[in-house]
Design an enzyme around this catalytic site. Structure first.
Site, mmCIF file in Angstrom:
data_model
loop_
_atom_site.group_PDB
_atom_site.id
_atom_site.type_symbol
_atom_site.label_atom_id
_atom_site.label_comp_id
_atom_site.label_asym_id
_atom_site.label_seq_id
_atom_site.Cartn_x
_atom_site.Cartn_y
_atom_site.Cartn_z
ATOM 1 N N ASN A 154 -32.248 45.480 -22.982
ATOM 2 C CA ASN A 154 -32.780 46.818 -22.744
ATOM 3 C C ASN A 154 -33.904 47.143 -23.711
ATOM 4 O OD1 ASN A 154 -32.574 49.209 -21.191
ATOM 5 N ND2 ASN A 154 -30.350 49.154 -21.370
ATOM 6 N N ASP A 205 -30.226 52.073 -25.942
ATOM 7 C CA ASP A 205 -30.794 51.888 -24.606
ATOM 8 C C ASP A 205 -32.310 51.795 -24.738
ATOM 9 O OD1 ASP A 205 -31.310 51.986 -21.803
ATOM 10 O OD2 ASP A 205 -29.478 53.114 -21.479
#
Length: 295
Positions: A154, A205
């Site tokens: 990510n 993230d």
């Protein structure tokens, strides 16, 4: 410094399942809704218009970057690989490496680096440990697997000189730092752990690097965004009024942080889950880079 949820405003109440990949390109904020395969833009000079849907694919869409000198064309981490997304919504595949993996997988977040290459990660649909990879798309269109053994790759994010890349492995709570040869795109040595988060701190993230070289990280599950200096020291924590922030993007001309969020996995979502939010920020970012491939 810790901000409160009251300082955040809803820019788009989109009820997106998994909004991600927010980037500033040429006076517009571009983002995706991964699972529905949709690409959106917000024009900085047309706040009254709201989001414009640029594409709707029949495969998940992880992230895009503009293709240099080809207006309206994007390089996309989509479905099981990397493709050029044309203005009419057609996908011209460069490679689909995740078709050759042992478990069903898809592409995830991605970004172009300052040298014009495109980097994107992958993940297994069921989160199989170690099934994810990081890919680099070179200027000749070749797609190269750079790292494997990841779980949910990510938020690739680069420093302005292109010599450092940050990469999150969301499922294991780590942010890796990789040294990159800006000429060849090869990694110099192996990745090192930049930050390791405990489970209660959330999962890293989407990420971005600001004008001062500091790293911003969206924390899935924690309703927060953190800012780290280049030595890994925590500088700021901004509280986000949604449990799953997914990407962070700093406006290049204004002190605002844009955050995408997800409804996915939220039992009682509110208007801020699956939305695009704006928060005041102490610094600015730079415009995102283009893929400079010549096909």
């Amino acid at each position: 410094m810790t901000s409160t949820a009251a300082s955040a405003s809803v820019v788009v109440d989109g009820a997106y399942e998994l909004a991600e990949g927010g980037r500033w390109f040429d006076g517009r904020y571009v983002y995706v809704d991964i699972l529905s395969g949709r690409l959106f833009e917000l024009r900085d000079d047309r706040h009254d218009v709201g989001p414009i849907e640029l594409a709707c694919l029949d495969v998940p869409l992880g992230a895009v970057a503009p293709v240099s000198d080809r207006p309206g064309t994007w390089i996309a981490a989509a479905g099981t690989g990397i493709a050029l997304l044309t203005p009419d919504g057609t996908l011209d595949w460069l490679d689909r490496p995740e078709d050759r993996t042992p478990v069903p997988s898809r592409m995830n977040d991605g970004v172009a680096d300052p040298a014009g290459r495109f980097w994107a990660g992958s993940m297994a649909y069921d989160g199989t440990p170690g099934a994810g990879s990081l890919y680099r798309t070179d200027l000749d269109g070749t797609v190269v697997r750079v790292l494997d053994g990841l779980t949910i790759a990510n938020g690739p994010a680069f420093t302005a000189d292109g010599t450092t890349m940050y990469l999150a492995d969301t499922a294991v709570g780590t942010v890796l730092r990789c040294r990159v040869d800006p000429v060849s795109g090869d990694l110099v040595g192996g990745p090192e752990t930049f930050v390791r988060l405990r489970q209660e701190e959330g999962s890293p993230d989407g990420m971005t690097v600001d004008e001062e070289g500091c790293l911003w990280v969206a924390l899935w599950g924690a309703g927060a965004v953190r800012r780290y200096d280049p030595d890994g020291r925590l500088l700021d924590t901004l509280i986000v009024p949604a449990p799953h922030p997914t990407s962070v993007c700093l406006h290049p001309d204004d002190n605002r942080l844009f955050v995408t969020t997800a409804r996915y996995g939220v039992r009682n979502p509110t208007a801020t889950s699956g939305a695009v939010l704006s928060l005041p920020a102490p610094v600015r970012g730079g415009p995102a880079c283009s893929w400079r491939g010549a096909l």
